[in-house]
Write a protein that holds these residues in place. Structure first.
Motif, PDB file in Angstrom:
ATOM      1  N   ASP A 248       0.815  -1.218   0.000  1.00  0.00           N
ATOM      2  CA  ASP A 248       0.000   0.000   0.000  1.00  0.00           C
ATOM      3  C   ASP A 248       0.847   1.265   0.000  1.00  0.00           C
ATOM      4  N   ASP A 249       1.857   1.306   0.866  1.00  0.00           N
ATOM      5  CA  ASP A 249       2.677   2.514   0.973  1.00  0.00           C
ATOM      6  C   ASP A 249       3.414   2.801  -0.325  1.00  0.00           C
ATOM      7  N   SER A 250       3.966   1.738  -0.949  1.00  0.00           N
ATOM      8  CA  SER A 250       4.687   1.926  -2.211  1.00  0.00           C
ATOM      9  C   SER A 250       3.737   2.399  -3.306  1.00  0.00           C
ATOM     10  N   PHE A 251       2.535   1.806  -3.312  1.00  0.00           N
ATOM     11  CA  PHE A 251       1.563   2.219  -4.331  1.00  0.00           C
ATOM     12  C   PHE A 251       1.207   3.698  -4.173  1.00  0.00           C
ATOM     13  N   GLU A 252       0.952   4.128  -2.945  1.00  0.00           N
ATOM     14  CA  GLU A 252       0.608   5.531  -2.713  1.00  0.00           C
ATOM     15  C   GLU A 252       1.725   6.447  -3.171  1.00  0.00           C
ATOM     16  N   ARG A 253       2.971   6.062  -2.879  1.00  0.00           N
ATOM     17  CA  ARG A 253       4.124   6.892  -3.271  1.00  0.00           C
ATOM     18  C   ARG A 253       4.262   6.936  -4.797  1.00  0.00           C
TER      19      ARG A 253
ATOM     20  N   THR B  40     -10.505  -0.223   1.636  1.00  0.00           N
ATOM     21  CA  THR B  40      -9.311   0.625   1.747  1.00  0.00           C
ATOM     22  C   THR B  40      -9.667   1.977   2.340  1.00  0.00           C
ATOM     23  N   ASN B  41     -10.771   2.562   1.860  1.00  0.00           N
ATOM     24  CA  ASN B  41     -11.201   3.862   2.384  1.00  0.00           C
ATOM     25  C   ASN B  41     -11.549   3.772   3.857  1.00  0.00           C
ATOM     26  N   LYS B  42     -12.201   2.648   4.244  1.00  0.00           N
ATOM     27  CA  LYS B  42     -12.567   2.472   5.649  1.00  0.00           C
ATOM     28  C   LYS B  42     -11.316   2.317   6.510  1.00  0.00           C
ATOM     29  N   LEU B  43     -10.326   1.576   5.986  1.00  0.00           N
ATOM     30  CA  LEU B  43      -9.073   1.404   6.729  1.00  0.00           C
ATOM     31  C   LEU B  43      -8.353   2.734   6.894  1.00  0.00           C
ATOM     32  N   GLN B  44      -8.401   3.558   5.842  1.00  0.00           N
ATOM     33  CA  GLN B  44      -7.766   4.876   5.938  1.00  0.00           C
ATOM     34  C   GLN B  44      -8.424   5.707   7.031  1.00  0.00           C
TER      35      GLN B  44
END
Length: 642
Positions: free
Chosen positions: A107-112, A194-198
Motif C-alpha cells: 500500500d505505501d509503495s503504491f501511494e508513493r 481501503t477507504n474504511k481502513l484509511q
C-alpha cells in the motif's frame, strides 16, 4: 529533421541544429522513406515523403518515447516545458516505479508511486490549455479508485479474442464478461475497505476525532431515516459548483431545510469521491486539530457564525481560516470540499464582510438560497413530500373533496384522507420559507390538519409558530410562556437543560415574570410538578426532550419566541435580550427591512433606549457604538445615530 539542403525542400532556420529523427521513428509518421528526388540527397530528402493516413485517427498509438522526442526536439522551445516531458520519461523508465519485474506492490509503495506519477501527468497537462488540464486531472484522479467500466470489459474481451487467434485456444466471451464484472465488484469492495481502513488509521489514538466522526456518521444516518425531498435545481447547481470550485454556501430562512440539504449534499459528494472523509465541524479549533494536509475531506459547517444570532466572536474565529480553506479547496493532490450554511438574516448582515475573502468573492455562484424562487422547492417536489407524509401518517389520498370532508367530520385519525385538489392547493401555495418544517407540523398536529390547505396560507413557518406562542398568552398559560422566554434568553437551541438545571433557575423564571408583569399569575413557590407539567405541554410543539434534557425544538421556535416577546413586552425585551440578537433582529421604528430580514420593530419612543443599549454593549469604548451602527446597513436610521 534533415541536415542538408535539397533541391525542393531547403531546411528552414527553425530546424537547423536540431538532432535528426532516427529512420525507424520517422517511419512511424511517413511513407516512402527510401525515395528521393536525387541520389545525391538520399537519406536526407523529404520531397517524396507522404504522411501515413492512419495518423488522423490513431494518434494514440504513438509511444511515449516517440512523442517525447517530437515534443522536446521540434515542437517545444520553453525549457520548463521540456523539463516536465523529461520528468515523465524518467518515471516511465524508472525500474523502481514501473519496470519493476515483480508485479507485487504494498500500500505505501503504491501511494508513493501513484502520487509521483499522477503529479507528473498533471504537470504536463498544466502546460496546456486550462480546459485540457481540468479534463486530464479528473481522468487521472478517477483512475485510482473507479471500478471497471463497460468499455474496460469490452477491451478485455477483445484482447482475449486476439489471444485466441494467435494461440488457437478457445475463449468464451460470456465467461470473460462475467469474470470482468466480478473483478469490477471486487475492485469496488477493495476500494471501500481501503477507504474504511484509511479512516480507521486516521482515527487511531485520537478519541476526540473519533467522537466527531461518529457524530458525523450518526447525523448522516439519521438524515437517511427522515422524509426528505431534495430541491433538484439547488442540488444540481451545488454539485456542479462543487465539482468546479469545491465550495458552496447554503442560505435560507429557518426551517427551509439547510441542514438536511447540507447532509444530502455530503452524501452525493461522498459517492463521487469515496476516498474523502466526511466530517461536520462545530467549532474552529476542530479545523486545526483534525483537518490534516495529507487527507481528503468533505467538511460541513452548519450555522457557521452563530445559531441564534450573529456572533462576532464566532465570525472573528472562523475568518482566521478562510484563506487556509481557499488553499485546501484549490489543492488537487488532497482536495477538500467545504459546505457552509447560515440563515438569510445572518448572511444579509455579514455578506459584505464574507466577500472580503477570496473564498467567497471569487466564486460568485457559491451562494444558494433555499428560500428564494431560484432554488426553492418546486410544485412537483412539494407534492412528492406531501405524498410521503401522507404515507407516514396513514392518511389516504382520495379523489373527491366530498370524501375528504366526510372523513374530517368523523375525524378518526386512522381513517382520514386528503383529496388531490387539496394537495395541489398546498403544493401551489407561495409558502417557500420553511415548507419542510410546516409539513412536519401539519401532519403531526391534529389541529393543524383540521385547517387543511388554509394552514399553508400563512407566509412562513416562523409566523405559524409565533401565533402559537402568542396563543399561550391568550389562553393565560403564563408559566408556559415564561419558560419559553427563559429558553430563548439562555439560547437553548443546541445545549439542553435537565429538569434539575431548570429548577435551579426558578429565581430567573420569577425575575422574568416580574419584568413582563406576570409575576402575580405565577406560583411563588414554583414546585417541580408545575414546571414538569408545563414542559410536558410544551413538548409537542415547542420543546424537544431527550436523555440530556430539554431544549427548543427548532430555530424557527427561537425566532417565534423572539418576535412574540419583542412585540408583546418591548421594554423588558430590550433590557434582557443579548448582544447577538440586538444586532441580528432588533431595529428602530424608522428602519425599512429587506425581504429576508426578521425584525423586532421597536416603537418610535424607544429609539433612544435602543441607542443606549447599543452604547452599553460597547462600553467602555462607547464611541465604537456610533461608528459601528452608523456604518452598519442594518441600522440605517438617521434618528438612531443622530
Amino acid at each position: 529533421m534533415i541536415s542538408k539542403n535539397c533541391c525542393q525542400c531547403p531546411v528552414g532556420d527553425d530546424y537547423r541544429g536540431k538532432p535528426p529523427l532516427p529512420k525507424d521513428v520517422l517511419g512511424q509518421l511517413y511513407e516512402n522513406l527510401d525515395q528521393c528526388c536525387s541520389p545525391k540527397y538520399r537519406g536526407c530528402c523529404c520531397c517524396k515523403l507522404s504522411p501515413r493516413t492512419f495518423l488522423n485517427t490513431h494518434v494514440a498509438i504513438l509511444d511515449i518515447t516517440f512523442s517525447s522526442c517530437l515534443l522536446k526536439n521540434f515542437l517545444i522551445e520553453d525549457s520548463r516545458q521540456k523539463q516536465v516531458i523529461e520528468n515523465i520519461r524518467k518515471l516511465r523508465n524508472d525500474k523502481e516505479l514501473l519496470h519493476r519485474g515483480n508485479a507485487e506492490v504494498d500500500d505505501d509503495s503504491f501511494e508513493r508511486i501513484w502520487l509521483q506519477l499522477s503529479n507528473a501527468i498533471k504537470e504536463v497537462a498544466e502546460k496546456c490549455e486550462p480546459y485540457f488540464y481540468t479534463k486530464i486531472r479528473d481522468e487521472v484522479d478517477s483512475l485510482k479508485t473507479r471500478p471497471l467500466s463497460k468499455e474496460d470489459t469490452n477491451s478485455s474481451i477483445n484482447a482475449w479474442k486476439k489471444l485466441q487467434e494467435e494461440f488457437g485456444s478457445p475463449v468464451d466471451g460470456q465467461q470473460i464478461s462475467d469474470l470482468c464484472q466480478k473483478m469490477a465488484q471486487v475492485c469496488g469492495d477493495v476500494a471501500a475497505i481501503t477507504n474504511k481502513l484509511q479512516e480507521v488509521r486516521f482515527q487511531k489514538n485520537n478519541p476526540e476525532l473519533e467522537n466527531v466522526l461518529c457524530y458525523t456518521e450518526s447525523q448522516l444516518k439519521a438524515h437517511e431515516s427522515k422524509i426528505y425531498v431534495e430541491p433538484m435545481r439547488a442540488m444540481q447547481h451545488c454539485l456542479k459548483n462543487m465539482e468546479k470550485h469545491r465550495f458552496i454556501c447554503i442560505t435560507g430562512e429557518a426551517g427551509s431545510g439547510k441542514t438536511s440539504f447540507g447532509l444530502q449534499l455530503m452524501q452525493h459528494i461522498k459517492k463521487k469521491n469515496p476516498d474523502c472523509i466526511p466530517i461536520i465541524l462545530t467549532e474552529i479549533s476542530q479545523w486545526f486539530r483534525f483537518i490534516s494536509p495529507d487527507k481528503k475531506f468533505i467538511i460541513f459547517v452548519d450555522d457557521i457564525i452563530g445559531k441564534s444570532g450573529v456572533s462576532e466572536r464566532d465570525f472573528a474565529e472562523w475568518r482566521k481560516v478562510f484563506d487556509a480553506m481557499q488553499l485546501r479547496v484549490s489543492d488537487d493532490c488532497f482536495p477538500t470540499f467545504i459546505i457552509f450554511s447560515l440563515r438569510n438574516c445572518i448572511w444579509g448582515i455579514k455578506k459584505d464582510e464574507f466577500k472580503d475573502y477570496i473564498l467567497f468573492s471569487v466564486f460568485k455562484t457559491s451562494n444558494v438560497d433555499l428560500s428564494g424562487s431560484d432554488f426553492g422547492m418546486s410544485f412537483k417536489e412539494k407534492k412528492s413530500m406531501l405524498y410521503r407524509y401522507c404515507k407516514l401518517y396513514n392518511i389516504s389520498v382520495c379523489k373527491s373533496e366530498f370524501e375528504e370532508n366526510r372523513s374530517f367530520e368523523v375525524f378518526d385519525p386512522s381513517a382520514l384522507c386528503l383529496c388531490e385538489e387539496t394537495l395541489n392547493n398546498i403544493a401551489q401555495s407561495e409558502t417557500v420559507s420553511g415548507f419542510p418544517l410546516l409539513c412536519e407540523e401539519f401532519f403531526s398536529n391534529p389541529e393543524s390538519l383540521k385547517q387543511r390547505s388554509n394552514f399553508f396560507t400563512i407566509n412562513s413557518a416562523c409566523n405559524h409558530f409565533k401565533n402559537l406562542v402568542d396563543d399561550l398568552l391568550c389562553k393565560k398559560m403564563y408559566l408556559h410562556y415564561v419558560i419559553l422566554v427563559l429558553f430563548f434568553l439562555e439560547v437553548l437551541t443546541e445545549k439542553a437543560y435537565s429538569i434539575q438545571e431548570i429548577m435551579k433557575r426558578r429565581s430567573k423564571i420569577k425575575e422574568i415574570a416580574k419584568k413582563i408583569y406576570l409575576f402575580h399569575f405565577i406560583s411563588h413557590q414554583l414546585n417541580k410538578a408545575e414546571i414538569q407539567g408545563s414542559l410536558k405541554d410544551l413538548q409537542t410543539t415547542f420543546v424537544h426532550s431527550k436523555d440530556d434534557g430539554y431544549k427548543l425544538k427548532h430555530m424557527v421556535v427561537y425566532e417565534a419566541i423572539l418576535l412574540s416577546f419583542g412585540e408583546s413586552f418591548p421594554s423588558p425585551f430590550l433590557e434582557l435580550v443579548n448582544r447577538n440578537d440586538v444586532f441580528t433582529y432588533v431595529r428602530s421604528h424608522n428602519y425599512k427591512p429587506e425581504k429576508w430580514e426578521i425584525c423586532v420593530h421597536l416603537e418610535d419612543d424607544m429609539t433612544e433606549a435602543l441607542a443606549r443599549k447599543l452604547i452599553d454593549i460597547f462600553a467602555p469604548n462607547t464611541f465604537d457604538a456610533y461608528t459601528v451602527v452608523y456604518k452598519h446597513p442594518s441600522f440605517n436610521d438617521v434618528q438612531l445615530v443622530s
